[in-house]
Scaffold this motif. Structure first.
Motif, PDB file in Angstrom:
ATOM      1  N   GLY A 121       0.778  -1.309  -0.027  1.00  8.67           N
ATOM      2  CA  GLY A 121       0.054   0.080   0.021  1.00  8.67           C
ATOM      3  C   GLY A 121       0.943   1.273  -0.051  1.00  8.67           C
ATOM      4  N   ASN A 132      -7.904   5.393   7.563  1.00 14.05           N
ATOM      5  CA  ASN A 132      -7.155   4.824   6.606  1.00 14.05           C
ATOM      6  C   ASN A 132      -7.062   3.503   6.301  1.00 14.05           C
ATOM      7  OD1 ASN A 132      -6.351   7.244   5.501  1.00 14.05           O
ATOM      8  ND2 ASN A 132      -4.606   7.410   6.588  1.00 14.05           N
ATOM      9  N   VAL A 192      -8.833   1.227   3.479  1.00 14.42           N
ATOM     10  CA  VAL A 192      -8.336   0.576   2.525  1.00 14.42           C
ATOM     11  C   VAL A 192      -8.823  -0.888   2.423  1.00 14.42           C
ATOM     12  CG1 VAL A 192      -6.170  -0.396   1.995  1.00 14.42           C
ATOM     13  CG2 VAL A 192      -6.481   1.983   2.351  1.00 14.42           C
ATOM     14  N   PRO A 237      -4.829   2.132  -2.413  1.00 16.25           N
ATOM     15  CA  PRO A 237      -4.748   3.321  -1.293  1.00 16.25           C
ATOM     16  C   PRO A 237      -4.287   4.638  -1.837  1.00 16.25           C
ATOM     17  CG  PRO A 237      -2.928   1.658  -1.257  1.00 16.25           C
ATOM     18  CD  PRO A 237      -3.936   0.965  -2.358  1.00 16.25           C
ATOM     19  N   GLN A 256      -3.873  -5.049   7.490  1.00 18.24           N
ATOM     20  CA  GLN A 256      -3.920  -3.635   6.889  1.00 18.24           C
ATOM     21  C   GLN A 256      -4.186  -2.457   7.718  1.00 18.24           C
ATOM     22  OE1 GLN A 256      -6.744  -4.591   3.729  1.00 18.24           O
ATOM     23  NE2 GLN A 256      -4.952  -4.977   2.310  1.00 18.24           N
TER      24      GLN A 256
END
Length: 320
Positions: free
Chosen positions: A37, A88, A92, A99, A188
């Motif tokens: 990402g 974030n 994502v 991203p 993530q």
């Protein structure tokens, strides 16, 4: 080109103090690179955290005193970073969109919130955090020591823990990781949360050094953070690289930046020359890494084919 100013102890210590916030931001990019990402909102998160620290410490100073208010301000700054990272990471992992557009959107979101809260005005603190921004221990800047500690901690996390293994696995292939029943979404979210937390530390160092915070501070640092992450050898496509080498990359990058500014300081286009050099370096290193990666994959394919041929050849019987 600058023999009287560049190779001096004073300049070395000055460069060390400047490395900390930029190096911390580069760590944010490197961590998100590892999982395939990228986090483009790091500067906005750093500024938002610094603004939270400034406004909180100023508001609580009459009741708690400068030291107590500053501690609460530090906590507020770190909390902003963690919350931004969770936002974030959740976007994502749940939207499963690249991203880049997501973190571009959150960058505008965080900047807009900070601008609305402050009206675009610079916020000032109590000055109690000056030691973090400009203090030294054995002549070494405290901010640089903090940066080194964070680098070492992340190096251990990414290479010696199960979570670090999962980061590399998700970066190599999120599809394969899902087939292997790895918790890709959790990895993530945690990675982006860690990125936001480190970005808030960078904002705290920036705020401590100047006792001021503004949404426009460090606006040119995003490309430098990406460049440092690429120079350190972390693969932007994920799954490869070592966070520890960010320390070496930021030292080299700071030397280039300071050297250009000192050598061309009398020229009005010195800042343009530095930005031009950084852009050329980023494009060149990305292209070189891509080419070397293709060459390495070709060698691996040839090696695997030769091994298959050797294994498939019939063996001659040994005569009695």
């Amino acid at each position: 080109m600058a023999p009287s100013t560049y190779p001096t102890l004073r300049n070395v210590l000055s460069m060390a103090s400047q490395m900390a916030p930029l190096g911390l931001l580069a760590l944010c990019v490197s961590l998100t690179f590892l999982i395939g990402g990228i986090d483009l909102s790091i500067v906005a998160v750093a500024n938002a955290g610094a603004i939270a620290a400034a406004m909180t410490s100023t508001a609580l100073e009459p009741s708690l005193g400068a030291p107590g208010a500053s501690l609460v301000g530090v906590a507020a700054c770190l909390a902003v970073g963690v919350i931004a990272g969770v936002i974030n990471g959740t976007l994502v992992s749940q939207l499963r969109v690249h991203p880049i557009p997501i973190t571009l959107g959150t960058m505008a979101l965080f900047t807009g919130i900070a601008t609305g809260v402050t009206g675009g005005a610079t916020q000032f603190g109590t000055g109690s955090l000056g030691f973090l921004g400009s203090g030294t221990i054995a002549m070494v800047p405290v901010s640089f020591l903090l940066f080194v500690i964070v680098v070492l901690a992340l190096a251990i996390i990414t290479t010696k823990t199960r979570f670090g293994f999962k980061m590399y696995a998700v970066g190599a292939s999120d599809k394969v990781s899902r087939f292997a029943r790895l918790e890709v979404e959790k990895v993530q979210v945690r990675t982006y949360m860690l990125s936001g937390f480190i970005a808030s530390i960078a904002g705290l160092v920036m705020f401590a050094g100047s006792n001021a915070a503004n949404v426009s501070f460090g606006s040119s640092w995003l490309i430098l953070a990406i460049l440092i992450a690429v120079l350190s050898g972390v693969d932007p496509y994920g799954g490869k690289g070592r966070v520890l080498l960010v320390l070496l990359a930021v030292v080299g990058m700071q030397q280039v930046q300071t050297g250009i500014n000192m050598a061309l300081g009398r020229w009005d286009g010195a800042s343009f020359a530095a930005e031009f050099t950084f852009g050329v370096l980023l494009i060149a290193v990305l292209g070189l890494n891509r080419r070397l990666g293709k060459a390495e994959r070709r060698k691996l394919r040839k090696k695997s084919k030769s091994e298959e041929i050797q294994q498939g050849e019939p063996t001659l019987a040994t005569p009695a």
